[in-house]
Scaffold this motif. Structure first.
Motif, PDB file in Angstrom:
ATOM      1  N   CYS A   8     104.226  85.898  39.385  1.00 41.22           N
ATOM      2  CA  CYS A   8     104.731  85.642  40.742  1.00 41.22           C
ATOM      3  C   CYS A   8     105.269  84.218  40.779  1.00 41.22           C
ATOM      4  N   TYR A   9     106.477  84.043  41.339  1.00 46.77           N
ATOM      5  CA  TYR A   9     107.048  82.696  41.341  1.00 46.77           C
ATOM      6  C   TYR A   9     106.412  81.824  42.426  1.00 46.77           C
ATOM      7  N   GLU A  10     105.793  82.501  43.409  1.00 48.63           N
ATOM      8  CA  GLU A  10     105.148  81.749  44.496  1.00 48.63           C
ATOM      9  C   GLU A  10     103.936  82.561  44.959  1.00 48.63           C
ATOM     10  N   ILE A  11     102.866  81.870  45.323  1.00 48.49           N
ATOM     11  CA  ILE A  11     101.667  82.566  45.780  1.00 48.49           C
ATOM     12  C   ILE A  11     101.315  82.051  47.164  1.00 48.49           C
ATOM     13  N   SER A  12     101.315  82.984  48.108  1.00 47.91           N
ATOM     14  CA  SER A  12     101.083  82.609  49.491  1.00 47.91           C
ATOM     15  C   SER A  12      99.636  82.891  49.853  1.00 47.91           C
ATOM     16  N   LEU A  13      98.955  81.870  50.368  1.00 45.12           N
ATOM     17  CA  LEU A  13      97.523  81.963  50.623  1.00 45.12           C
ATOM     18  C   LEU A  13      97.293  82.306  52.086  1.00 45.12           C
ATOM     19  N   GLY A  14      96.778  83.510  52.328  1.00 43.49           N
ATOM     20  CA  GLY A  14      96.701  84.011  53.698  1.00 43.49           C
ATOM     21  C   GLY A  14      95.320  83.878  54.325  1.00 43.49           C
ATOM     22  N   ASP A  15      95.265  83.079  55.387  1.00 47.58           N
ATOM     23  CA  ASP A  15      94.051  83.066  56.215  1.00 47.58           C
ATOM     24  C   ASP A  15      94.231  84.203  57.222  1.00 47.58           C
ATOM     25  N   THR A  16      93.939  85.401  56.750  1.00 49.46           N
ATOM     26  CA  THR A  16      94.215  86.636  57.482  1.00 49.46           C
ATOM     27  C   THR A  16      93.544  86.659  58.851  1.00 49.46           C
ATOM     28  N   VAL A  17      92.298  86.192  58.897  1.00 47.87           N
ATOM     29  CA  VAL A  17      91.516  86.267  60.130  1.00 47.87           C
ATOM     30  C   VAL A  17      91.797  85.060  61.034  1.00 47.87           C
ATOM     31  N   GLY A  18      92.264  83.977  60.447  1.00 47.03           N
ATOM     32  CA  GLY A  18      92.605  82.788  61.236  1.00 47.03           C
ATOM     33  C   GLY A  18      91.415  81.934  61.617  1.00 47.03           C
ATOM     34  N   THR A  19      90.321  82.042  60.857  1.00 44.62           N
ATOM     35  CA  THR A  19      89.122  81.259  61.181  1.00 44.62           C
ATOM     36  C   THR A  19      89.108  79.899  60.479  1.00 44.62           C
ATOM     37  N   GLY A  20      90.080  79.655  59.594  1.00 41.74           N
ATOM     38  CA  GLY A  20      90.072  78.416  58.802  1.00 41.74           C
ATOM     39  C   GLY A  20      90.056  77.165  59.665  1.00 41.74           C
ATOM     40  N   THR A  21      89.492  76.116  59.097  1.00 40.33           N
ATOM     41  CA  THR A  21      89.509  74.797  59.747  1.00 40.33           C
ATOM     42  C   THR A  21      90.010  73.826  58.666  1.00 40.33           C
ATOM     43  N   PRO A  22      90.380  72.598  59.054  1.00 32.35           N
ATOM     44  CA  PRO A  22      90.869  71.684  58.019  1.00 32.35           C
ATOM     45  C   PRO A  22      89.937  71.579  56.813  1.00 32.35           C
ATOM     46  N   ILE A  23      88.632  71.571  57.038  1.00 27.68           N
ATOM     47  CA  ILE A  23      87.704  71.407  55.907  1.00 27.68           C
ATOM     48  C   ILE A  23      87.680  72.647  55.027  1.00 27.68           C
ATOM     49  N   THR A  24      87.577  73.841  55.635  1.00 24.79           N
ATOM     50  CA  THR A  24      87.508  75.047  54.794  1.00 24.79           C
ATOM     51  C   THR A  24      88.832  75.276  54.073  1.00 24.79           C
ATOM     52  N   VAL A  25      89.944  74.943  54.755  1.00 32.35           N
ATOM     53  CA  VAL A  25      91.253  75.117  54.103  1.00 32.35           C
ATOM     54  C   VAL A  25      91.379  74.138  52.932  1.00 32.35           C
ATOM     55  N   GLU A  26      90.962  72.902  53.159  1.00 31.02           N
ATOM     56  CA  GLU A  26      91.061  71.893  52.096  1.00 31.02           C
ATOM     57  C   GLU A  26      90.199  72.296  50.890  1.00 31.02           C
ATOM     58  N   ASN A  27      88.972  72.796  51.161  1.00 33.58           N
ATOM     59  CA  ASN A  27      88.093  73.222  50.055  1.00 33.58           C
ATOM     60  C   ASN A  27      88.729  74.352  49.262  1.00 33.58           C
ATOM     61  N   MET A  28      89.316  75.300  49.981  1.00 34.07           N
ATOM     62  CA  MET A  28      89.957  76.440  49.314  1.00 34.07           C
ATOM     63  C   MET A  28      91.140  75.940  48.473  1.00 34.07           C
ATOM     64  N   LEU A  29      91.933  75.013  49.054  1.00 38.90           N
ATOM     65  CA  LEU A  29      93.115  74.518  48.325  1.00 38.90           C
ATOM     66  C   LEU A  29      92.706  73.718  47.090  1.00 38.90           C
ATOM     67  N   ASN A  30      91.615  72.962  47.211  1.00 32.14           N
ATOM     68  CA  ASN A  30      91.150  72.208  46.034  1.00 32.14           C
ATOM     69  C   ASN A  30      90.832  73.157  44.890  1.00 32.14           C
ATOM     70  N   ALA A  31      90.200  74.290  45.223  1.00 28.51           N
ATOM     71  CA  ALA A  31      89.855  75.254  44.164  1.00 28.51           C
ATOM     72  C   ALA A  31      91.125  75.877  43.579  1.00 28.51           C
ATOM     73  N   VAL A  32      92.061  76.278  44.444  1.00 30.53           N
ATOM     74  CA  VAL A  32      93.251  76.986  43.943  1.00 30.53           C
ATOM     75  C   VAL A  32      94.153  76.052  43.137  1.00 30.53           C
ATOM     76  N   THR A  33      94.310  74.810  43.630  1.00 31.33           N
ATOM     77  CA  THR A  33      95.219  73.903  42.915  1.00 31.33           C
ATOM     78  C   THR A  33      94.634  73.444  41.578  1.00 31.33           C
ATOM     79  N   SER A  34      93.373  73.773  41.328  1.00 31.49           N
ATOM     80  CA  SER A  34      92.819  73.434  40.005  1.00 31.49           C
ATOM     81  C   SER A  34      93.354  74.396  38.931  1.00 31.49           C
TER      82      SER A  34
END
Ligand SMILES: CC(C)(COP(=O)([O-])OP(=O)([O-])OC[C@H]1O[C@@H](n2cnc3c(N)ncnc32)[C@H](O)[C@@H]1OP(=O)([O-])[O-])[C@@H](O)C(=O)NCCC(=O)NCCSC(=O)C[C@@](C)(O)CC(=O)[O-]
Length: 358
Positions: A207-233
């Motif tokens: 896949c040339y691009e991967i879109s990360l979906g917060d399907t339920v919309g419960t994310g907050t800056p902290i949970t989103v940042e934690n998730m992004l730290n894991a994915v960008t590793s």
């Protein structure tokens, strides 16, 4: 004893600043408009093809470069998307705009490829094909995968191998979605490591691009940042996109957190249309008007005409008989109405003065 270091308000502001770094390409954010697909797929009554086509045609004039236009999924599962072939045949394709569609399996891809082969651009013309991009989708949660795709995460990845291979062989770009990157509507919170692993699988599939979906919309800056730290590793940040639903009103801030983390592609939906058929209670994506306003205010460029977009948001909301979920859209439309009323009043006063002088 360690004392907290006192920070001036200027330092605090700098810490949370979203100001883009100097290079121009880093200050541009690509908006992927998903309203005609993610936005409409959950509407109860079937929307006429003409309305879908008019929506996409209008969006194609606003400077948006990517407009997701439908899906080739099972009509038994998502009846609203059954007419996607007709939509692709009828839209006025703007040469600078891509019109990707969602494909869940080989059957959906076969249907699309057959359509593309039966309707190629006229020989010798510079017209683009009906579409040159598909999007595939998997989830980070087993229960959501079962509900949305009727299979486990592992099976969904196996199912995508021939889809991605055939799509690329046919010259189609492939984008990948990961759903439930923060919370699953059935299982609750999702560990960032699970998101990391499925995002990595999509990346490895090609896949040339991967879109990360917060399907339920419960994310907050902290949970989103934690998730992004894991994915960008495991996946380069320039290959990622943010796809934030706005159920809890966090869509703009979470998208900005993604941009602050280096992501330069944000998915959004005009007028905040939408909701996922397999995520009960989830509302639409972050409204395109809202995120474009926020990005422009932070100094980023999107190339999108915000006022034109607000008009379209008002128009499609009235077509669907639903409230406009974009706060920025509502504000811009109300401002326009006030300005028009003031102008009319001024014109009338001028007319009365002339009449009085005659
Ligand atoms: C994947 C399947 C098909 C498995 O569904 P299944 O029932 O396991 O599939 P099947 O292979 O057993 O087929 C069942 C029937 O569907 C037909 N069929 C099978 N495939 C197709 C197809 N492609 N196009 C047309 N028809 C199809 C197939 O021919 C058969 O018809 P029958 O013989 O019963 O008449 C189903 O689960 C499905 O279509 N799921 C899609 C659900 C969906 O579209 N969800 C919304 C999009 S994802 C989303 O919104 C999240 C996202 C991306 O926005 C990110 C986020 O916010 O999280």
């Amino acid at each position: 004893m360690l004392r907290p270091v006192a920070r001036s308000w200027k330092q605090n502001i700098r810490q949370f600043s979203f100001r883009p770094i100097s290079s121009t390409s880093r200050s541009h954010v690509k908006i992927v408009e998903v309203g005609p697909r993610d936005g409409l797929q959950n509407e109860k009554s079937i929307i006429p093809t003409e309305v879908k086509v008019e929506l996409i045609d209008k969006l194609g004039t606003t400077g948006l470069k990517v407009i997701e236009s439908g899906s080739f999924v099972s009509p038994k599962w998502v009846p609203q998307m059954a007419g996607t072939a007709d939509v692709l045949l009828q839209i006025k394709r703007n040469p600078g705009v891509r019109y990707p569609v969602l494909v869940p399996n080989v059957k959906g891809l076969d249907t699309l490829v057959d359509l593309l082969e039966r309707h190629p651009p006229p020989a010798g013309s510079s017209e683009p094909p009906l579409t040159d991009e598909i999007a595939v989708f998997i989830a980070a949660s087993e229960s959501f995968s079962k509900a949305n795709l009727n299979c486990s995460i592992g099976e969904s990845i196996d199912r995508l191998v021939p889809v991605v291979r055939l799509a690329r062989f046919k010259g189609l770009r492939v984008r990948g979605y990961v759903s439930t990157v923060i919370t699953c509507p059935y299982e609750g919170p999702i560990a960032p490591e699970k998101v990391r692993d499925v995002a990595k699988a999509l990346h490895q599939l090609g896949c040339y691009e991967i879109s990360l979906g917060d399907t339920v919309g419960t994310g907050t800056p902290i949970t989103v940042e934690n998730m992004l730290n894991a994915v960008t590793s495991v996946v380069p940040v320039e290959k990622l996109a943010a796809h934030m639903h706005d159920t809890y009103g966090m869509g703009v801030v979470n998208s900005l957190i993604a941009v602050k983390s280096g992501i330069r592609t944000v998915d959004s939906s005009v007028a905040g249309l939408g909701g996922c058929p397999y995520s009960p209670g989830a509302t639409g994506n972050v409204a395109t008007e809202d995120i474009v306003h926020a990005l422009h205010g932070a100094g980023y460029t999107t190339g999108v005409d915000l006022e034109g977009l607000a008009e379209i948001g008002g128009w499609i909301s009235s077509q669907l008989g639903r409230p406009n979920s974009s706060r920025v859209g509502q504000a811009l439309l109300a401002k326009k109405t006030r300005e028009a009323a003031a102008k009319a009043k001024e014109a009338q006063a001028g007319e009365e003065t002339i009449q009085a002088r005659l």
